[in-house]
Design a protein around this motif. Structure first.
Motif, short mmCIF file in Angstrom:
data_model
loop_
_atom_site.label_atom_id
_atom_site.label_comp_id
_atom_site.label_asym_id
_atom_site.label_seq_id
_atom_site.Cartn_x
_atom_site.Cartn_y
_atom_site.Cartn_z
N ARG A 234 13.00 -0.30 13.89
CA ARG A 234 12.98 0.73 14.69
C ARG A 234 14.18 1.60 14.24
O ARG A 234 14.03 2.86 14.44
N MET A 235 15.12 1.05 13.36
CA MET A 235 16.31 2.02 12.97
C MET A 235 15.29 2.65 11.86
O MET A 235 15.89 4.13 11.65
N ASP A 236 14.66 2.50 11.00
CA ASP A 236 13.87 3.36 9.82
C ASP A 236 12.99 4.42 10.89
O ASP A 236 13.09 5.44 10.30
N THR A 237 12.57 4.17 11.86
CA THR A 237 11.67 5.08 12.66
C THR A 237 12.52 6.25 13.42
O THR A 237 12.32 7.22 13.00
N ALA A 238 13.75 5.77 13.67
CA ALA A 238 14.82 6.67 14.13
C ALA A 238 15.33 7.51 13.15
O ALA A 238 15.46 8.79 13.38
N TRP B 136 5.05 9.82 7.14
CA TRP B 136 4.86 8.38 8.24
C TRP B 136 3.85 7.44 8.00
O TRP B 136 3.90 6.32 8.25
N GLU B 137 2.93 8.09 7.04
CA GLU B 137 2.12 6.96 6.34
C GLU B 137 2.78 5.96 5.45
O GLU B 137 2.30 4.82 5.54
N GLN B 138 3.66 6.54 4.76
CA GLN B 138 4.44 5.59 3.87
C GLN B 138 5.27 4.75 4.71
O GLN B 138 5.42 3.53 4.46
N VAL B 139 5.77 4.96 5.78
CA VAL B 139 6.63 4.14 6.72
C VAL B 139 5.66 3.12 7.34
O VAL B 139 5.94 1.93 7.20
N ARG B 140 4.45 3.64 7.71
CA ARG B 140 3.40 2.65 8.32
C ARG B 140 3.03 1.58 7.54
O ARG B 140 2.96 0.40 7.56
N ALA B 141 2.83 2.04 6.22
CA ALA B 141 2.34 1.03 5.02
C ALA B 141 3.69 0.04 4.97
O ALA B 141 3.38 -1.15 4.67
N LEU B 142 4.92 0.27 4.81
CA LEU B 142 5.90 -0.45 4.58
C LEU B 142 6.08 -1.34 5.81
O LEU B 142 6.36 -2.43 5.76
N GLY C 141 0.73 -1.21 -0.03
CA GLY C 141 -0.12 0.14 0.09
C GLY C 141 0.84 1.08 0.08
O GLY C 141 0.13 2.27 0.21
N ALA C 142 1.99 1.37 -0.14
CA ALA C 142 3.01 2.43 -0.12
C ALA C 142 2.81 3.05 -1.67
O ALA C 142 2.80 2.29 -2.61
N GLU D 153 1.18 10.37 16.07
CA GLU D 153 -0.14 10.42 15.53
C GLU D 153 -0.58 9.30 14.44
O GLU D 153 -1.70 8.74 14.30
N VAL D 154 0.53 8.87 13.80
CA VAL D 154 0.41 8.05 12.77
C VAL D 154 0.85 6.62 12.96
O VAL D 154 0.10 5.75 12.91
N LEU D 155 1.76 6.58 13.90
CA LEU D 155 2.43 5.16 14.29
C LEU D 155 1.81 4.74 15.88
O LEU D 155 1.78 3.76 16.03
N GLY D 156 1.57 5.84 16.69
CA GLY D 156 1.30 5.53 18.03
C GLY D 156 2.48 5.67 18.82
O GLY D 156 3.54 5.66 18.32
#
Length: 907
Positions: free
Chosen positions: A455-459, A408-414, A362-363, A480-483
């Motif tokens: 987690r490294m991607d998030t950082a 952040w929505e793109q990262v959440r999809a991945l 979905g990205a 807001e997006v990931l929690g």
């Protein structure tokens, strides 16, 4: 310039573009590179003729893979020679087993094989050369001939070395005795050049030629073994020399550039069903070791339909940044799962898989339309064209909250499908005209990634967005997006080593700018305080001496407070600390202790190498010491040396407390100095002691800024005292032999002249002068007020000066007692000479990167004693005893002291 569609790519088949300059320089923005030419007498495009204009490609490239093969070859040659030298029994047994096995071969087969191999080993390379010349690839043949000539030269040099210089064991392992007398050649004079030629021209990448040549070479080696003309190690050494010389030649002169040109790209697009009209080379950001393997990118316009984005990856670009990736793989723990070397097929398959997986998750990623090989050395990936600008190219006003949430929505999809991007930097995130995010550059990603990599991607994205919109907006959008839980989980990985190389460089640049602003603020406050103090002193001078002294004390206190306030106000929080603070406001219980990601640090590696070298020289010195010398040591002087070593900790505590106006426990300070003996073993001497003393003073109630200033004042005064004592004792040493002539030694004169030359060089070069003056001003801005506080307390000042002099005296006496322990109580050197030896050795130990100055101090002390006239048989055990008492023996008490102070909260 035109060529047939199926022609071989030529690296320099290019013409100048309008923006490229005569030398093929790059233009700003997209560069037009090529378009189909017009057919003769027709208005329709003639796709059989392709003309190209693009920046000139280098005719030769220096590939890191060639350098790696060269180093591996050199190491393998060293291993073979070592086996020949130290495993003579194994090599002789191997020769006997091979001779027994080959002796059963029929004579007819051996003779026929020898005849065929001796002819074919020369004909096969010639046939390959003719085939390459027909295809106009003469550069490779020239490289092969050069490599063969150099290999022949190395072969002759090796033969001479083995015959005349090498030990007998090596000669026996590499040669065979001849019936008429003499020995066979250690390295075969024609086989090594053939192997070098084969490797340099690239026959290994052509399976049929490679198979034929290796069959011929193995057949030739077999016949030579049966005939008793060579040994197994000789054949191995011959192959390694030819292989190593070939890749050394290729790396030195450069390999022919086989990058596909634009014409080859257009032909490849036609091959997969597209009809290109024109193409433009899209120039991105400057390539770094982390980005350079992303390939060359083109915008291709078709006769019908939407344009295409085409990425071309070749072997040279794939090898770009190889050593950086290899270093990261070796030094970091197991989250770097990507192999340092991948084949082009593996690279193609990985990027294609990630492109399909990202869209399935979905990205909003570009759709992969087609893939194809462009010859044996390049591949292309064809994507649908997506208009957009990189996040780095947007202004601050254009990066709205919608854009940040879109990232952040793109990262959440991945991450919902366990896909890690691994390169979430500003140039991998595109924003179209409607503000919608497009995620690109998925080649370095991973499928089925582990929690650590996710987690490294998030950082990484938190840091990337924080650099543009600030920590608060980046954290708010992420939560807001990931929690909050997923954002809080990345805090242990929010450290520079886990971020991309470009992000680390940006953070270092910001840190330098913050430090510069802090120094400027402190200097400005110091100058303002000085002016106020001068005005107050003039006013107090008119009122009387008593009022003047009172005003001076008040002004000094005011100046100190002003400097501390200026430093506190100017100190800025770095971006990573801001991100942690905002996340902790949302999740106070979130873990913040950084995860250990490094297997080994560069400083540790340097320390290990330096320590190994030092241990080698130290053990060689120990081996030369007779055991009777150590057994006959005078234990009375050993005990005296131990007492002097113990008293040095009392002197070190006095030297520190003398520059601390606040009240600090003397006993605990002594314990802290003993704990420093343990810290010195795990950190360089000049670093560990400073950090421990600063931490101890802070935990003892001294404000952080004042603690740093106190330790800095102690270190600065100690440096000045060290230099002054070294010059004084050096001067006295030069006058000992002549009581009538008070002339200093040549060493002191040379030292003074060296210092004078360095001062002149620094003052003559503006950049050095500015650097040194800025550092000194910032140093004195924090240390001088502390020194002024100490000067107002004569007892403290005497304690500090006395402690430093006592510390030097204890070490000199300990060294003297160590020497006397092996001379029967006689004093071979004066105290002035011993002081010079100690001070010089201590200076080298402070500068050495090894913990405790291991190796450097021992070498300096040993050399100094020997040069001063102490016999080597006495100097070596004396130095070992001295270092045992001052460095190694206090380690265990230091460990207990360190743990004691830690439990008591004093560290």
């Amino acid at each position: 310039m035109a060529s047939a569609a199926g022609a071989e790519p030529r690296p320099n088949a290019a013409l100048r573009t309008d923006g490229g300059g005569e030398n093929g320089g790059r233009a700003d923005g997209p560069v037009p590179v090529f378009s189909p030419g017009s057919g003769p007498g027709s208005g329709e495009p003639d796709n059989d003729r392709l003309s190209g204009d693009e920046p000139l490609l280098a005719a030769r490239v220096h590939r890191p893979s060639d350098l790696l093969r060269l180093l591996v070859g050199v190491l393998a040659i060293a291993v073979v020679i070592a086996i020949a030298a130290f495993a003579s029994g194994t090599t002789s047994g191997l020769e006997q087993d091979i001779s027994k096995g080959t002796g059963q071969a029929p004579d007819v087969f051996v003779k026929v094989a020898g005849l065929v191999s001796s002819i074919a080993v020369l004909l096969v390379p010639v046939a390959f050369a003719i085939e390459r010349l027909i295809k106009r690839d003469g550069l490779r043949i020239a490289d092969g001939v050069l490599a063969a000539v150099l290999a022949h030269g190395v072969t002759l040099a090796t033969d001479l070395w083995v015959a005349r210089v090498a030990p007998t064991a090596i000669q026996d392992a590499l040669t065979q005795p001849q019936s008429g007398g003499g020995l066979t050649d250690p390295v075969h004079g024609y086989l090594a050049p053939v192997i070098a030629y084969m490797s340099a021209v690239g026959m290994a990448r052509r399976p049929r030629w490679r198979f034929v040549l290796w069959v011929v070479l193995l057949l030739d080696a077999f016949t030579m073994l049966v005939a008793g003309y060579t040994t197994p190690l000789s054949i191995i050494l011959t192959i390694l020399i030819g292989w190593t010389v070939a890749y050394g030649t290729l790396y030195t002169v450069g390999a022919p550039n086989v990058r596909p040109t634009g014409q080859t790209l257009l032909a490849g697009l036609r091959h997969v069903g597209f009809r290109p009209v024109s193409a433009m080379r899209t120039e991105g950001l400057p390539e770094t070791a982390e980005q350079g393997d992303r390939g060359r990118r083109y915008l291709v316009t078709l006769e019908e339909g939407s344009p295409l984005d085409v990425t071309v990856v070749d072997r040279e670009q794939q090898a770009h940044g190889f050593f950086y990736r290899l270093w990261r793989r070796m030094t970091l723990r197991g989250f770097t799962t990507r192999r340092s070397i991948q084949s082009l097929r593996q690279t193609l398959e990985q990027e294609a898989l990630l492109a399909y997986a990202a869209i399935a998750a979905g990205a909003n990623a570009p759709k992969l339309i087609a893939t194809s090989e462009l010859g044996p050395d390049a591949v292309m990936l064809v994507y649908e064209h997506r208009e957009g600008r990189p996040l780095d190219a947007l202004t601050d006003e254009e990066i709205t909250d919608q854009v940040v949430r879109g990232c952040w929505e793109q990262v959440r999809a991945l991450q919902s499908r366990r896909i890690a991007h691994r390169r979430l930097t500003g140039d991998a995130l595109l924003v179209d005209r409607s503000g919608k995010l497009i995620i690109t550059d998925l080649r370095g990603g991973e499928i089925a990634a582990g929690d650590l990599v996710l987690r490294m991607d998030t950082a990484q994205l938190l840091t990337t967005l924080g650099l543009r919109v600030g920590a608060e907006r980046a954290v708010s959008a992420a939560v807001e997006v990931l929690g909050p839980d997923r954002v809080a989980d990345c805090l242990p990985l929010l450290q520079p080593i886990a971020l991309s190389r470009t992000t680390r460089a940006t953070l270092r640049k910001l840190a330098r700018e913050r430090s510069q602003r802090e120094r400027e603020a402190v200097l400005k406050a110091s100058e303002a305080a000085k002016e106020a103090r001068l005005d107050a002193s003039h006013a107090a001078g008119e009122a009387g001496s008593k009022a003047e002294r009172k005003a001076m004390r008040a002004e000094k206190q005011a100046e100190k407070r002003a400097l501390e306030d200026a430093l506190h106000e100017a100190r800025e929080e770095d971006l990573l600390a801001q991100i942690r603070r905002h996340v902790l406001l949302i999740r106070p219980q979130a873990p913040v202790q950084p995860v250990r990601l490094e297997r080994i640090r560069p400083r540790t590696l340097i320390s290990l190498i330096a320590g190994a070298i030092a241990a080698y020289f130290l053990l060689s010195q120990i081996a030369s010491i007779p055991l009777s010398t150590i057994r006959d040591a005078d234990w009375r002087w050993v005990t005296a040396a131990l007492i002097f070593s113990a008293l040095s900790y009392l002197a070190a505590a006095m030297a520190l407390l003398g520059f601390v106006p606040e009240r600090v426990s003397f006993l605990r300070t002594v314990v802290a100095q003993i704990a420093g003996s343990f810290v010195k073993i795990v950190a360089p001497a000049a670093v560990g002691g400073v950090a421990l003393n600063t931490r101890f003073l802070q935990r003892s109630g001294v404000r952080p800024g004042l603690a740093v200033s106190s330790v800095g004042a102690s270190q600065l005064f100690g440096l000045g005292a060290h230099i002054l004592l070294l010059l004084t004792f050096g001067y006295l040493t030069g006058t000992e032999r002549s009581q009538d002539d008070f002339t200093p030694s040549r060493t002191v004169i040379a030292g003074l002249l060296t210092i004078a030359v360095l001062v002149l060089v620094v003052t003559a070069i503006p950049a050095l002068r500015k650097f040194v003056s800025t550092r000194l001003r910032s140093l004195f801005a924090g240390v001088v007020p502390r020194m002024l506080d100490v000067l107002q307390r004569p007892v403290k000042l005497l304690t500090g000066i006395g402690g430093m002099l006592l510390l030097t005296s204890m070490f000199v006496l300990c060294l003297d007692a160590s020497v006397r322990a092996f001379t029967g109580g006689e004093q071979p050197l004066s105290y002035a000479s011993l002081a010079v030896v100690f001070l010089a050795g201590n200076a080298l130990g402070s500068a050495a990167p090894t913990p405790g100055g291991v190796g450097a101090v021992e070498g300096a002390l040993l050399a100094g004693l020997v040069l001063a006239g102490v016999p080597k048989e006495v100097a070596a055990p004396a130095v070992l005893l001295y270092r045992l008492l001052t460095l190694w023996l206090p380690v265990l008490p230091g460990w207990f002291s360190f743990n004691f102070l830690t439990r008591k909260g004093a560290l």
